[in-house]
Motif scaffolding. Structure first.
Motif, PDB file in Angstrom:
ATOM      1  N   GLY A 123       2.738  -8.621  -8.454  1.00  0.00           N
ATOM      2  CA  GLY A 123       1.537  -7.913  -8.894  1.00  0.00           C
ATOM      3  C   GLY A 123       1.032  -6.877  -7.905  1.00  0.00           C
ATOM      4  O   GLY A 123       0.688  -5.756  -8.291  1.00  0.00           O
ATOM      5  N   PHE A 124       0.994  -7.228  -6.625  1.00  0.00           N
ATOM      6  CA  PHE A 124       0.512  -6.292  -5.616  1.00  0.00           C
ATOM      7  C   PHE A 124       1.637  -5.447  -5.052  1.00  0.00           C
ATOM      8  O   PHE A 124       1.588  -4.220  -5.068  1.00  0.00           O
ATOM      9  N   ARG A 125       2.675  -6.105  -4.568  1.00  0.00           N
ATOM     10  CA  ARG A 125       3.743  -5.383  -3.865  1.00  0.00           C
ATOM     11  C   ARG A 125       4.492  -4.382  -4.752  1.00  0.00           C
ATOM     12  O   ARG A 125       5.074  -3.439  -4.243  1.00  0.00           O
ATOM     13  N   GLN A 126       4.480  -4.580  -6.051  1.00  0.00           N
ATOM     14  CA  GLN A 126       5.195  -3.656  -6.939  1.00  0.00           C
ATOM     15  C   GLN A 126       4.242  -2.717  -7.676  1.00  0.00           C
ATOM     16  O   GLN A 126       4.624  -2.090  -8.661  1.00  0.00           O
ATOM     17  N   SER A 127       3.028  -2.592  -7.168  1.00  0.00           N
ATOM     18  CA  SER A 127       2.021  -1.767  -7.836  1.00  0.00           C
ATOM     19  C   SER A 127       1.864  -0.409  -7.164  1.00  0.00           C
ATOM     20  O   SER A 127       2.245  -0.211  -6.008  1.00  0.00           O
ATOM     21  N   LYS A 128       1.255   0.524  -7.884  1.00  0.00           N
ATOM     22  CA  LYS A 128       0.934   1.825  -7.298  1.00  0.00           C
ATOM     23  C   LYS A 128      -0.148   1.661  -6.224  1.00  0.00           C
ATOM     24  O   LYS A 128      -0.176   2.403  -5.244  1.00  0.00           O
ATOM     25  N   GLU A 129      -1.002   0.651  -6.378  1.00  0.00           N
ATOM     26  CA  GLU A 129      -2.035   0.390  -5.369  1.00  0.00           C
ATOM     27  C   GLU A 129      -1.413   0.009  -4.032  1.00  0.00           C
ATOM     28  O   GLU A 129      -1.925   0.380  -2.965  1.00  0.00           O
ATOM     29  N   TYR A 130      -0.296  -0.703  -4.061  1.00  0.00           N
ATOM     30  CA  TYR A 130       0.386  -1.075  -2.828  1.00  0.00           C
ATOM     31  C   TYR A 130       0.886   0.163  -2.085  1.00  0.00           C
ATOM     32  O   TYR A 130       0.869   0.206  -0.858  1.00  0.00           O
ATOM     33  N   GLN A 131       1.321   1.166  -2.821  1.00  0.00           N
ATOM     34  CA  GLN A 131       1.778   2.402  -2.185  1.00  0.00           C
ATOM     35  C   GLN A 131       0.635   3.053  -1.399  1.00  0.00           C
ATOM     36  O   GLN A 131       0.835   3.576  -0.302  1.00  0.00           O
ATOM     37  N   GLU A 132      -0.554   3.000  -1.941  1.00  0.00           N
ATOM     38  CA  GLU A 132      -1.736   3.530  -1.246  1.00  0.00           C
ATOM     39  C   GLU A 132      -2.065   2.677  -0.025  1.00  0.00           C
ATOM     40  O   GLU A 132      -2.368   3.191   1.052  1.00  0.00           O
ATOM     41  N   TRP A 133      -2.017   1.350  -0.162  1.00  0.00           N
ATOM     42  CA  TRP A 133      -2.228   0.404   0.941  1.00  0.00           C
ATOM     43  C   TRP A 133      -1.253   0.716   2.079  1.00  0.00           C
ATOM     44  O   TRP A 133      -1.626   0.825   3.236  1.00  0.00           O
ATOM     45  N   LYS A 134      -0.005   0.865   1.704  1.00  0.00           N
ATOM     46  CA  LYS A 134       1.061   1.155   2.657  1.00  0.00           C
ATOM     47  C   LYS A 134       0.799   2.482   3.389  1.00  0.00           C
ATOM     48  O   LYS A 134       0.916   2.553   4.616  1.00  0.00           O
ATOM     49  N   GLN A 135       0.417   3.491   2.644  1.00  0.00           N
ATOM     50  CA  GLN A 135       0.146   4.804   3.234  1.00  0.00           C
ATOM     51  C   GLN A 135      -1.015   4.734   4.231  1.00  0.00           C
ATOM     52  O   GLN A 135      -0.976   5.378   5.283  1.00  0.00           O
ATOM     53  N   GLN A 136      -2.017   3.945   3.929  1.00  0.00           N
ATOM     54  CA  GLN A 136      -3.193   3.859   4.796  1.00  0.00           C
ATOM     55  C   GLN A 136      -2.960   3.007   6.038  1.00  0.00           C
ATOM     56  O   GLN A 136      -3.579   3.259   7.072  1.00  0.00           O
ATOM     57  N   LEU A 137      -2.070   2.000   5.972  1.00  0.00           N
ATOM     58  CA  LEU A 137      -1.992   1.014   7.057  1.00  0.00           C
ATOM     59  C   LEU A 137      -0.654   0.885   7.781  1.00  0.00           C
ATOM     60  O   LEU A 137      -0.644   0.551   8.970  1.00  0.00           O
ATOM     61  N   HIS A 138       0.447   1.096   7.129  1.00  0.00           N
ATOM     62  CA  HIS A 138       1.731   0.737   7.726  1.00  0.00           C
ATOM     63  C   HIS A 138       2.093   1.533   8.982  1.00  0.00           C
ATOM     64  O   HIS A 138       2.825   1.034   9.833  1.00  0.00           O
ATOM     65  N   HIS A 139       1.583   2.728   9.132  1.00  0.00           N
ATOM     66  CA  HIS A 139       1.915   3.524  10.322  1.00  0.00           C
ATOM     67  C   HIS A 139       1.281   2.983  11.607  1.00  0.00           C
ATOM     68  O   HIS A 139       1.648   3.394  12.699  1.00  0.00           O
ATOM     69  N   PHE A 140       0.366   2.036  11.490  1.00  0.00           N
ATOM     70  CA  PHE A 140      -0.266   1.432  12.671  1.00  0.00           C
ATOM     71  C   PHE A 140       0.599   0.351  13.318  1.00  0.00           C
ATOM     72  O   PHE A 140       0.383  -0.003  14.471  1.00  0.00           O
TER      73      PHE A 140
END
Length: 98
Positions: free
Chosen positions: A65-82
């Protein structure tokens, strides 16, 4: 209920920026179906280390539900580079001791 537990190591000097970004990104995860609650804790002994705990109603609410959602892509963009290294996500369930 499933508990997602993640140790996060934030790149040196980016802690304040990360905490601000996480606060904004929290709106994303809290809007997801199956989400129950979450908390982010800062390590006392190790600068830049955090513990993320997220409660989901089922494992699939997180992994599908989360990991395969478009919302996860936004989450990833905001946080994963840290993160360095990239965190390992684990899932836990309550042990019935009765």
């Amino acid at each position: 209920m499933v508990l997602e537990a993640v140790i996060l190591q934030v790149k040196p000097g980016m802690e304040k920026e990360y905490e601000e970004a996480f606060q904004r990104a929290s709106k994303i995860i809290s809007s997801m179906k199956g989400y129950i609650s979450h908390e982010l804790q800062r390590c006392i002994e190790e600068k830049g280390r955090y513990l993320l705990l997220v409660k989901w109603d089922t494992l699939e609410s997180h992994t599908v539900g989360f990991r395969q959602s478009k919302e996860y892509q936004e989450w990833k963009q905001q946080l994963h580079h840290f993160y360095d290294p990239f965190p390992i996500v684990e899932h836990f369930e309550i042990v019935d001791l009765v």
